[in-house]
Scaffold this motif. Structure first.
Motif, PDB file in Angstrom:
ATOM      1  N   ARG A 227       0.831  -1.204   0.000  1.00  0.00           N
ATOM      2  CA  ARG A 227       0.000   0.000   0.000  1.00  0.00           C
ATOM      3  C   ARG A 227       0.863   1.251   0.000  1.00  0.00           C
ATOM      4  NH1 ARG A 227      -2.440  -1.135   4.272  1.00  0.00           N
ATOM      5  NH2 ARG A 227      -1.733   0.432   5.787  1.00  0.00           N
ATOM      6  N   ASP A 228       2.023   1.151   0.624  1.00  0.00           N
ATOM      7  CA  ASP A 228       2.943   2.281   0.720  1.00  0.00           C
ATOM      8  C   ASP A 228       3.783   2.446  -0.542  1.00  0.00           C
ATOM      9  OD1 ASP A 228       4.020   4.446   2.082  1.00  0.00           O
ATOM     10  OD2 ASP A 228       5.637   3.281   2.946  1.00  0.00           O
ATOM     11  N   GLY A 229       3.729   1.455  -1.420  1.00  0.00           N
ATOM     12  CA  GLY A 229       4.527   1.526  -2.639  1.00  0.00           C
ATOM     13  C   GLY A 229       5.986   1.236  -2.433  1.00  0.00           C
ATOM     14  N   VAL A 230       6.316   0.499  -1.367  1.00  0.00           N
ATOM     15  CA  VAL A 230       7.701   0.136  -1.073  1.00  0.00           C
ATOM     16  C   VAL A 230       7.856  -1.366  -1.314  1.00  0.00           C
ATOM     17  CG1 VAL A 230       9.530   0.047   0.655  1.00  0.00           C
ATOM     18  CG2 VAL A 230       7.908   1.950   0.640  1.00  0.00           C
ATOM     19  N   PRO A 231       8.629  -1.772  -2.320  1.00  0.00           N
ATOM     20  CA  PRO A 231       8.778  -3.209  -2.582  1.00  0.00           C
ATOM     21  C   PRO A 231       9.548  -3.905  -1.462  1.00  0.00           C
ATOM     22  CG  PRO A 231      10.283  -1.933  -3.961  1.00  0.00           C
ATOM     23  CD  PRO A 231       9.404  -0.941  -3.261  1.00  0.00           C
ATOM     24  N   VAL A 232       8.859  -4.764  -0.734  1.00  0.00           N
ATOM     25  CA  VAL A 232       9.463  -5.538   0.347  1.00  0.00           C
ATOM     26  C   VAL A 232       9.047  -6.990   0.163  1.00  0.00           C
ATOM     27  CG1 VAL A 232       9.526  -5.938   2.834  1.00  0.00           C
ATOM     28  CG2 VAL A 232       9.466  -3.610   1.955  1.00  0.00           C
ATOM     29  N   GLU A 233      10.021  -7.855  -0.081  1.00  0.00           N
ATOM     30  CA  GLU A 233       9.716  -9.274  -0.261  1.00  0.00           C
ATOM     31  C   GLU A 233       9.497  -9.971   1.072  1.00  0.00           C
ATOM     32  OE1 GLU A 233      12.615 -11.194  -2.641  1.00  0.00           O
ATOM     33  OE2 GLU A 233      12.293  -9.910  -4.389  1.00  0.00           O
ATOM     34  N   LEU A 247      13.773  -3.313  22.652  1.00  0.00           N
ATOM     35  CA  LEU A 247      12.954  -3.405  21.450  1.00  0.00           C
ATOM     36  C   LEU A 247      13.544  -2.500  20.377  1.00  0.00           C
ATOM     37  CD1 LEU A 247       9.451  -3.016  23.164  1.00  0.00           C
ATOM     38  CD2 LEU A 247      10.804  -5.099  22.873  1.00  0.00           C
ATOM     39  N   ASN A 248      13.593  -2.996  19.141  1.00  0.00           N
ATOM     40  CA  ASN A 248      14.169  -2.166  18.084  1.00  0.00           C
ATOM     41  C   ASN A 248      13.801  -2.746  16.730  1.00  0.00           C
ATOM     42  OD1 ASN A 248      15.573  -0.046  16.994  1.00  0.00           O
ATOM     43  ND2 ASN A 248      17.595  -0.928  17.279  1.00  0.00           N
ATOM     44  N   ALA A 249      13.988  -1.937  15.717  1.00  0.00           N
ATOM     45  CA  ALA A 249      13.869  -2.347  14.321  1.00  0.00           C
ATOM     46  C   ALA A 249      14.714  -1.390  13.512  1.00  0.00           C
ATOM     47  CB  ALA A 249      12.410  -2.312  13.852  1.00  0.00           C
ATOM     48  N   TYR A 250      15.094  -1.789  12.330  1.00  0.00           N
ATOM     49  CA  TYR A 250      15.923  -0.901  11.514  1.00  0.00           C
ATOM     50  C   TYR A 250      15.856  -1.319  10.046  1.00  0.00           C
ATOM     51  CZ  TYR A 250      19.380  -4.718  11.721  1.00  0.00           C
ATOM     52  OH  TYR A 250      20.004  -5.932  11.622  1.00  0.00           O
ATOM     53  N   VAL A 251      16.283  -0.415   9.198  1.00  0.00           N
ATOM     54  CA  VAL A 251      16.454  -0.709   7.776  1.00  0.00           C
ATOM     55  C   VAL A 251      17.921  -0.477   7.450  1.00  0.00           C
ATOM     56  CG1 VAL A 251      15.834   1.651   7.098  1.00  0.00           C
ATOM     57  CG2 VAL A 251      15.674  -0.182   5.429  1.00  0.00           C
ATOM     58  N   SER A 252      18.502  -1.370   6.656  1.00  0.00           N
ATOM     59  CA  SER A 252      19.907  -1.224   6.288  1.00  0.00           C
ATOM     60  C   SER A 252      20.084  -1.629   4.832  1.00  0.00           C
ATOM     61  CB  SER A 252      20.806  -2.080   7.185  1.00  0.00           C
ATOM     62  OG  SER A 252      20.491  -3.449   7.061  1.00  0.00           O
ATOM     63  N   GLY A 253      21.245  -1.260   4.276  1.00  0.00           N
ATOM     64  CA  GLY A 253      21.539  -1.584   2.893  1.00  0.00           C
ATOM     65  C   GLY A 253      20.712  -0.760   1.921  1.00  0.00           C
ATOM     66  N   PHE A 254      20.976  -0.967   0.646  1.00  0.00           N
ATOM     67  CA  PHE A 254      20.189  -0.326  -0.407  1.00  0.00           C
ATOM     68  C   PHE A 254      20.290  -1.183  -1.653  1.00  0.00           C
ATOM     69  CE2 PHE A 254      24.410   1.597  -0.324  1.00  0.00           C
ATOM     70  CZ  PHE A 254      24.834   1.472  -1.636  1.00  0.00           C
ATOM     71  N   GLY A 255      19.357  -0.981  -2.559  1.00  0.00           N
ATOM     72  CA  GLY A 255      19.352  -1.817  -3.751  1.00  0.00           C
ATOM     73  C   GLY A 255      19.111  -3.275  -3.384  1.00  0.00           C
ATOM     74  N   ARG A 258      18.977  -4.167   0.508  1.00  0.00           N
ATOM     75  CA  ARG A 258      18.079  -3.477   1.431  1.00  0.00           C
ATOM     76  C   ARG A 258      17.246  -4.486   2.204  1.00  0.00           C
ATOM     77  NH1 ARG A 258      13.834   0.732  -0.858  1.00  0.00           N
ATOM     78  NH2 ARG A 258      12.688  -1.174  -1.367  1.00  0.00           N
ATOM     79  N   ARG A 259      17.128  -4.266   3.505  1.00  0.00           N
ATOM     80  CA  ARG A 259      16.351  -5.168   4.340  1.00  0.00           C
ATOM     81  C   ARG A 259      15.709  -4.398   5.486  1.00  0.00           C
ATOM     82  NH1 ARG A 259      20.580  -9.127   7.219  1.00  0.00           N
ATOM     83  NH2 ARG A 259      20.586  -9.980   5.127  1.00  0.00           N
ATOM     84  N   ILE A 260      14.534  -4.849   5.875  1.00  0.00           N
ATOM     85  CA  ILE A 260      13.874  -4.340   7.065  1.00  0.00           C
ATOM     86  C   ILE A 260      13.950  -5.439   8.114  1.00  0.00           C
ATOM     87  CG2 ILE A 260      11.669  -3.633   8.071  1.00  0.00           C
ATOM     88  CD1 ILE A 260      10.976  -2.336   5.410  1.00  0.00           C
ATOM     89  N   VAL A 261      14.506  -5.086   9.267  1.00  0.00           N
ATOM     90  CA  VAL A 261      14.755  -6.064  10.324  1.00  0.00           C
ATOM     91  C   VAL A 261      14.051  -5.619  11.596  1.00  0.00           C
ATOM     92  CG1 VAL A 261      16.532  -7.180  11.738  1.00  0.00           C
ATOM     93  CG2 VAL A 261      17.003  -6.664   9.330  1.00  0.00           C
ATOM     94  N   VAL A 262      13.387  -6.559  12.256  1.00  0.00           N
ATOM     95  CA  VAL A 262      12.807  -6.291  13.575  1.00  0.00           C
ATOM     96  C   VAL A 262      13.447  -7.248  14.575  1.00  0.00           C
ATOM     97  CG1 VAL A 262      10.614  -5.501  12.634  1.00  0.00           C
ATOM     98  CG2 VAL A 262      10.875  -7.902  13.223  1.00  0.00           C
ATOM     99  N   HIS A 284      11.778   5.196   6.125  1.00  0.00           N
ATOM    100  CA  HIS A 284      13.191   5.300   5.762  1.00  0.00           C
ATOM    101  C   HIS A 284      13.439   4.722   4.372  1.00  0.00           C
ATOM    102  CE1 HIS A 284      14.611   6.867   9.525  1.00  0.00           C
ATOM    103  NE2 HIS A 284      14.226   5.820  10.230  1.00  0.00           N
ATOM    104  N   ALA A 285      12.832   3.549   4.120  1.00  0.00           N
ATOM    105  CA  ALA A 285      13.056   2.893   2.835  1.00  0.00           C
ATOM    106  C   ALA A 285      12.486   3.718   1.683  1.00  0.00           C
ATOM    107  CB  ALA A 285      12.426   1.496   2.852  1.00  0.00           C
ATOM    108  N   LYS A 286      11.283   4.256   1.880  1.00  0.00           N
ATOM    109  CA  LYS A 286      10.644   5.019   0.804  1.00  0.00           C
ATOM    110  C   LYS A 286      11.404   6.301   0.490  1.00  0.00           C
ATOM    111  CE  LYS A 286       6.143   6.338  -0.945  1.00  0.00           C
ATOM    112  NZ  LYS A 286       4.676   6.185  -0.746  1.00  0.00           N
ATOM    113  N   ALA A 287      11.949   6.928   1.526  1.00  0.00           N
ATOM    114  CA  ALA A 287      12.712   8.159   1.321  1.00  0.00           C
ATOM    115  C   ALA A 287      14.143   7.889   0.863  1.00  0.00           C
ATOM    116  CB  ALA A 287      12.722   8.974   2.616  1.00  0.00           C
ATOM    117  N   GLY A 288      14.544   6.620   0.842  1.00  0.00           N
ATOM    118  CA  GLY A 288      15.918   6.297   0.446  1.00  0.00           C
ATOM    119  C   GLY A 288      16.947   6.828   1.421  1.00  0.00           C
ATOM    120  N   ASP A 289      16.609   6.780   2.719  1.00  0.00           N
ATOM    121  CA  ASP A 289      17.487   7.390   3.719  1.00  0.00           C
ATOM    122  C   ASP A 289      18.854   6.710   3.797  1.00  0.00           C
ATOM    123  OD1 ASP A 289      15.634   9.298   4.407  1.00  0.00           O
ATOM    124  OD2 ASP A 289      14.771   8.120   6.045  1.00  0.00           O
TER     125      ASP A 289
END
Length: 425
Positions: A227-233, A247-255, A258-262, A284-289
């Protein structure tokens, strides 16, 4: 200014111009890409107030924990500055490196290893001191052998990266008069490559990762990403519980990396709160941070290479460090000292930018979920579980705060609710 054999007045001037140009470009990129205002200018202002959302007991506990953990933290920072000052302002590093055997490249590598291990040993008691408080407050679940192994891994990775940079500088200074040119290009490239490779080369050294198991939560998270338009497999889960209750989560890498980790600890929270945390990471992922941060970091690294050339072109600096040229393997101490000082001095600026980016991701999560009440509940849970500092003093805020404080984030959510005509949580 006294120049070494590899320096010329023209070379120093050209490095100075490059330094100025890179500084202007970096500042311009940061100025135009940083979201200095998370909400529109007309958004109703809400003042952060810890007492509104946390009990007196919770506030007192956070203040006690912060007071205890700050002392070893400040001592570690002081140790870093003292060691860097000694390496830059005295010939001690050169004398130590001068006693090492072998060809120049081996002496340089051994010098980095010896100094890194020495600093790690000096910091070890401070790390144990901090760890003991984390255990006392229930934040650490690690046994001492596992803690020591993690610390050794971190030291090893940091030493390897430092060795690459130092060896490259010395090798280039031995071969080229204007070594800052390939050094700047190499620093930029290394920053980009390291950021790209970090998720697949470094993160697995400290954690095991598994895909979030099939079920309603996974379906909801992937649907939200679509729905957000962010490709996440997939969303990956890190086995953080083997070392912490935080408690934490983060996004790392690009191209491709790229991964979203909780954290697996986060999955114990209500599903709605988990969704909000992931929505923040989707921001973060959508903005390409990560990519934009990497590019800014690369520009900063190139700037640093030029600055290193300019600083070490001064004869007084080299004389104090006991070397005649950066092509001398005994320059290891000087280079490492300057790198440490640059890291510490650039920290407040990085934190300033990071706080604005985190606030934008918070707004993205609110826009995506339109659930400020759950956002506030999630922030309370994060702060309570992680024993976050609710009212850091100015020094701590400038030096260490890469995120807005929890009261600031809650106030942002309330301001967003007012702006969007929703009940204020």
């Amino acid at each position: 200014m006294t120049l070494s054999m590899t320096d010329t007045p023209a070379g120093v001037r050209s490095a100075g111009w490059a330094l100025a140009a890179l500084g202007v470009v970096t500042l311009a990129v940061v100025a135009f890409t940083t979201p200095w205002r998370a909400l529109p200018g007309g958004a109703p202002a809400v003042a952060p107030d810890p007492a509104r959302d946390f009990t007196a007991e919770q506030i007192a506990r956070a203040e006690t924990f912060d007071a205890l953990i700050s002392l070893p933290g400040y001592l570690s920072l002081g140790l870093t500055l003292v060691v860097a000052g000694v390496l830059v302002a005295t010939p001690l590093g050169a004398r130590l490196a001068g006693r090492l055997p072998g060809p120049w490249w081996l002496r340089a590598l051994l010098g980095v290893l010896a100094l890194s291990v020495a600093v790690a040993i000096l910091r070890w008691p401070l790390g144990m001191w901090s760890e003991s408080y984390l255990r006392d407050f229930g934040l650490s679940t690690q046994a001492w052998p596992a803690w020591a192994a993690d610390r050794a891994k971190s030291t090893g990775i940091g030493t390897a990266l430092t060795a690459i940079m130092v060896l490259a500088v010395i090798a280039l200074a031995r071969r080229y008069r204007r070594w800052w040119i390939p050094a700047a290009a190499g620093a930029f490239a290394l920053t980009v490559v390291a950021s790209f490779a970090y998720p697949v080369l470094v993160e697995p050294v400290f954690n095991d990762f598994r895909p979030l198991e099939a079920g309603q939560l996974r379906d909801d998270l992937l649907a939200m990403a679509a729905r957000d338009g962010v490709p996440v497999e997939n969303v990956l889960v890190a086995d953080a519980s083997r070392r912490t209750t935080a408690l934490n989560a983060y996004v790392s890498g690009f191209g491709a990396t790229r991964r979203i980790v909780v954290y697996d600890t986060l999955l114990r929270a209500p599903a709605g709160e988990v969704e909000l945390v992931v929505a923040h990471e989707l921001g973060h992922a959508k903005a390409g941070d990560v990519l934009s941060g990497t590019l800014v970091g690369g520009l900063g690294a190139a700037f640093g290479a030029c600055l290193l050339y300019a600083v070490t072109s001064a004869g007084a600096v080299r004389r104090r460090a006991g070397i005649s040229s950066l092509g001398d393997p005994r320059a290891v101490g000087l280079v490492m000292g300057l790198l440490s000082l640059a890291t510490v001095l650039s920290g407040p600026a990085q934190n300033l930018v990071s706080r604005q980016i985190e606030a934008r991701a918070d707004v993205h999560a609110l826009d995506l979920t339109r659930d400020p009440a759950t956002f506030v509940a999630m922030q309370r849970r994060l702060a309570g579980t992680n024993i976050s500092d609710l009212s850091p003093d100015l020094v701590e805020y400038v030096l260490y705060a890469s995120h807005p404080t929890t009261p600031q984030r809650i106030a942002l959510a309330r301001s967003w609710a007012r702006l969007n005509g929703l009940p204020e949580p």
